[in-house]
Motif scaffolding. Structure first.
Motif, short mmCIF file in Angstrom:
data_model
loop_
_atom_site.label_atom_id
_atom_site.label_comp_id
_atom_site.label_asym_id
_atom_site.label_seq_id
_atom_site.Cartn_x
_atom_site.Cartn_y
_atom_site.Cartn_z
N GLY A 28 50.09 46.45 48.77
CA GLY A 28 49.85 45.08 48.97
C GLY A 28 48.38 44.80 48.41
N ARG A 29 47.80 45.33 47.51
CA ARG A 29 46.46 45.01 46.80
C ARG A 29 46.78 44.49 45.36
N PRO A 30 45.98 43.60 45.08
CA PRO A 30 45.99 43.45 43.55
C PRO A 30 45.46 44.50 42.75
N ALA A 31 45.80 44.69 41.51
CA ALA A 31 45.51 45.45 40.63
C ALA A 31 44.04 45.37 40.03
N PRO A 32 43.15 46.50 39.96
CA PRO A 32 41.90 46.08 39.61
C PRO A 32 41.94 45.61 37.85
N PRO A 33 40.86 45.07 37.38
CA PRO A 33 40.85 44.45 36.25
C PRO A 33 40.98 45.92 35.12
N SER A 34 41.51 45.64 34.05
CA SER A 34 41.65 46.74 33.04
C SER A 34 40.33 46.92 32.48
N GLY A 35 40.13 48.13 32.00
CA GLY A 35 38.91 48.64 31.15
C GLY A 35 37.93 49.30 32.25
N PRO A 36 36.75 49.44 31.88
CA PRO A 36 35.92 50.33 32.80
C PRO A 36 35.28 49.40 33.94
N HIS A 37 36.15 48.96 34.83
CA HIS A 37 35.87 48.28 35.95
C HIS A 37 35.24 49.25 37.06
N PRO A 38 34.53 48.67 38.09
CA PRO A 38 33.86 49.70 39.14
C PRO A 38 35.14 50.01 40.05
N ALA A 39 35.91 48.97 40.04
CA ALA A 39 37.18 49.46 41.03
C ALA A 39 38.05 50.32 40.45
N ARG A 40 38.50 50.34 39.18
CA ARG A 40 39.27 51.35 38.53
C ARG A 40 38.57 52.89 38.69
#
Length: 281
Positions: A28-40
């Protein structure tokens, strides 16, 4: 690829590069932005910790339970392996600086419900030996202040609340991976009509119709506190229903689920259980 991740990809029928996005949808969470993002980067560390667990070692929900035990909100024995993952999550979040903490909190589409849990956990940990009867009121005050203030005006209680809320969010993600990698869904061919997913399968010579559709809308407290460019599933809940036979039709449903993918996966697992005779409509 690790065996647990491979199984998750197969069970969800997604490519490896799409697995994280799918797991976010199931939780139930949005996917983090693609690329070298802190969330990923943070999500990757959490999934790596869960991936290292042997198959069959834990049940879905064990990591979340361990997180609640570590927060002082649950008095229970949890498996050491689940506590190890919860500890990894805690260390990962605690290592975040203020900017990355805010980025991750916003990226997860954190809700007032999330913050309320985090505030309660933060206060419980602080007052472990002598709980205060006014902690519920204090927790609500903290949530209101976080929602009204910019991160540069957060105090220690606000940051501790956001961190605790992230512990649980990331524990949910780890539990989703455990569940998906050890589930046995029956792949169904789905058609979509007016935002309703339909499928059918034959079990014991009887046609079973499967429906995935919107359920009730979640309460306002389940909406993101801060604007998110791609909030999860348009803030709707989903449910599945299975009906069998042309006459005297029996049916059973379940929900709510946070996304159509989550409801679809649960329905396919239910079909597997029906076919194996582990349950009935």
């Amino acid at each position: 690829m690790d065996d647990r991740l491979s199984r998750a990809c197969v069970n969800l029928r997604v490519a490896p590069v799409k697995l994280l996005d799918a797991l976010c949808s199931l939780s139930g969470r949005p996917a983090p932005p693609s690329g070298p993002h802190p969330a990923r980067r943070v999500y990757g560390r959490v999934l790596h910790a869960a991936t290292s667990l042997p198959l069959g070692a834990l049940q879905p929900g064990d990591v979340s339970a361990a997180t609640e035990v570590r927060a002082g909100l649950l008095n229970a024995h949890v498996p050491p392996l689940s506590d190890a993952v919860a500890r990894c999550i805690q260390h990962t979040v605690d290592d975040l600086g203020p900017a990355d903490l805010w980025t991750l909190a916003r990226c997860t589409a954190m809700t007032r419900d999330d913050l309320a849990w985090g505030a309660t956990a933060s206060l419980a940990r602080e007052r472990l030996e002598q709980p205060d009867s006014l902690d519920d009121i204090a927790a609500q005050v903290i949530v209101d202040e976080i929602a009204e203030r910019t991160p540069c005006r957060w105090g220690r209680h606000h940051s501790d609340t956001a961190r605790a809320a992230l512990y649980r969010t990331l524990a949910d993600l780890a539990d989703v991976l455990l569940e998906v990698s050890e589930s046995s869904p029956t792949p169904l061919a789905w058609s979509t009509d007016d935002n309703v997913r339909r499928s059918s399968t034959v079990i014991g010579g009887v046609v079973h119709d499967v429906l995935v559709q919107n359920a009730e809308n979640p309460p306002s407290s389940a909406q993101p506190v801060w604007h998110h460019p791609s909030p999860p599933a348009a803030h709707t809940a989903w449910q599945w229903r299975i009906t069998n036979g042309p006459t005297g039709r029996a049916s059973h449903g379940c929900g709510p689920f946070p996304s159509a993918l989550a409801a679809r996966h649960a329905a396919e697992c239910a079909i597997t259980a029906l076919a194996a005779g582990k349950c009935s409509l």
